[in-house]
Design a protein around this motif. Sequence first.
Motif, short mmCIF file in Angstrom:
data_model
loop_
_atom_site.label_atom_id
_atom_site.label_comp_id
_atom_site.label_asym_id
_atom_site.label_seq_id
_atom_site.Cartn_x
_atom_site.Cartn_y
_atom_site.Cartn_z
N ASN A 6 0.83 -1.20 0.00
CA ASN A 6 0.00 0.00 0.00
C ASN A 6 0.87 1.26 0.00
O ASN A 6 0.53 2.27 -0.61
N GLU A 7 2.00 1.21 0.69
CA GLU A 7 2.94 2.33 0.71
C GLU A 7 3.43 2.64 -0.71
O GLU A 7 3.47 3.80 -1.14
N ALA A 8 3.80 1.59 -1.45
CA ALA A 8 4.25 1.76 -2.83
C ALA A 8 3.12 2.29 -3.71
O ALA A 8 3.32 3.19 -4.55
N TRP A 9 1.93 1.74 -3.53
CA TRP A 9 0.77 2.18 -4.32
C TRP A 9 0.51 3.67 -4.12
O TRP A 9 0.25 4.41 -5.06
N ARG A 10 0.57 4.12 -2.86
CA ARG A 10 0.28 5.52 -2.55
C ARG A 10 1.30 6.46 -3.20
O ARG A 10 0.95 7.55 -3.65
N ILE A 11 2.55 6.06 -3.20
CA ILE A 11 3.59 6.89 -3.82
C ILE A 11 3.29 7.10 -5.29
O ILE A 11 3.33 8.23 -5.81
N VAL A 12 2.99 6.02 -6.00
CA VAL A 12 2.69 6.13 -7.42
C VAL A 12 1.40 6.91 -7.63
O VAL A 12 1.30 7.75 -8.53
N ASN A 13 0.41 6.64 -6.81
CA ASN A 13 -0.87 7.35 -6.93
C ASN A 13 -0.69 8.85 -6.79
O ASN A 13 -1.35 9.65 -7.48
N GLN A 17 -5.99 2.83 -16.87
CA GLN A 17 -6.52 1.75 -16.04
C GLN A 17 -6.98 2.30 -14.70
O GLN A 17 -6.60 3.40 -14.29
N ASN A 18 -7.82 1.52 -14.02
CA ASN A 18 -8.35 1.91 -12.72
C ASN A 18 -7.31 1.60 -11.66
O ASN A 18 -7.17 0.46 -11.22
N TRP A 19 -6.59 2.62 -11.23
CA TRP A 19 -5.49 2.43 -10.30
C TRP A 19 -6.00 2.00 -8.91
O TRP A 19 -5.36 1.19 -8.22
N GLN A 59 -7.13 -2.56 -4.74
CA GLN A 59 -8.13 -3.37 -4.05
C GLN A 59 -7.96 -4.86 -4.34
O GLN A 59 -8.03 -5.69 -3.44
N LYS A 60 -7.71 -5.20 -5.59
CA LYS A 60 -7.56 -6.61 -5.96
C LYS A 60 -6.36 -7.22 -5.28
O LYS A 60 -6.40 -8.39 -4.85
N LEU A 97 3.61 -2.07 -11.03
CA LEU A 97 4.34 -1.08 -11.81
C LEU A 97 4.41 -1.47 -13.28
O LEU A 97 4.39 -0.61 -14.16
N ALA A 98 4.50 -2.78 -13.55
CA ALA A 98 4.57 -3.23 -14.94
C ALA A 98 3.32 -2.85 -15.71
O ALA A 98 3.36 -2.64 -16.93
N SER A 99 2.19 -2.74 -15.01
CA SER A 99 0.94 -2.39 -15.69
C SER A 99 0.96 -0.97 -16.24
O SER A 99 0.16 -0.62 -17.09
#
Length: 431
Positions: free
Chosen positions: A38-45, A56-58, A63-64, A84-86
């Motif tokens: 989640n920490e990584a996701w938030r940085i990219v977000n 795409q729906n980030w 969630q998935k 990240l590859a997505s």
Amino acid sequence: MGKRFWLAGFLIFSQIIFTFVIWVAPAYALTDEQKLFNEAWRIVNRAYVDETFNDQNWWMIRQKTLQKPLRSREETYTAIQSMLASLDDPFTRFLRPSQYRSLQVSTAGELTGIGLQIALDAETGSLQVIAPIEGSPADKAGILPRDRIVSIDGTPSEALTLDEAATRMRGPAGSKVVLTIERDGKSPRSLTIVRDRIELNPVVAKLDRTSAAVPVGYIRLTQFNANATTELAEAVRDLERQGAQEFVLDLRNNSGGLLQAGIEIARLWLDEGTIVYTVNRQSVLDSYESTGSALTRAPLVVLVNRGTASASEILAGALQDNGRAQLVGETTFGKGLIQSLFELSDGSGLAVTVAKYETPNHHDINKLGIQPDVPVALEQLEREQVATSDDPQYQAAIALLDQATVLAGAPDQAAWSKQTAPKRRLPFLSR
């Protein structure tokens, strides 16, 4: 009737509660592994340059992933890499703790390995050489910008991420690595390269009293690391103390480095003007300006080639668009994206594309590069031939400087700009 109404209401209320649990509860009951993801996701977000996240729906990607168990740190790393590859962006990538430390060390001025700056070709996905570090084992082995790395120690490069490839090429001094290299459609060839400690001295300077009508200060800038600005400023001062009246700045095979170093070095040459525009995900332009304290106003020519990339292109574009220097050589590499490093809580990290840049005249160079004012092709040179009579690009730069001296009657920067600087292009926005 009342019971049926109550039951329907209960079912609706239950559905709301059930949905709330599915969508909100993970934020309050995350495992340590989920917290790292989640920490990584938030940085990219928060930071990624493309607000559509590659259409795409980030949020749904998060969630998935959080609905699945992440049973180990390795599974978490894999999940972050998959996320990240997505984005389909080779420059936005996950860095394991050792890779993150290595990247920090390389920008600080130390490195052990073979000395290659590499990238993934966005169109073909192949591993491509940006440039070898001067004097490194890769440079001595004859590897050139735009060479393609087919395999590393027998492992096809297509099976490796950018950082996995870099990790395989690093190693202790004295150890060996075998690279299979392909160049311009020629048959692949294998090279056995011995790793070594690589000196990242970013500046090489000398005074040339014989090539031009007046003494020329030649400065080769090999990398934009933490020491580059200070060392280049000292080189300029020292060359002027020795009598330099004109300068050649060599950015050939300089694959970039720290953005801030590129900006500060541009300020050493410019009294006024924009250095670079950065464009974020909202298409908001920010700019970096010169500060009115140029270190020298002496005439300047900049050498560029296919290995001139990233921060080097920022510097070259700033000097060209502001009429401060002419560029001699070949079209540059064409990397116009800016990455920032973010450290995660376990010591790993992310390199995230946060913006793109445009030159002062709003020229977007990504995948296009910067065109030189005076194109001069160049075959491979031995190190001792660089900036000599055997170097046609250097000789073309000297000819430009001599022309300015003859036209102006004196090596004065104002006369140089008036007589020889290219016409300023009208600004245009490139999106």
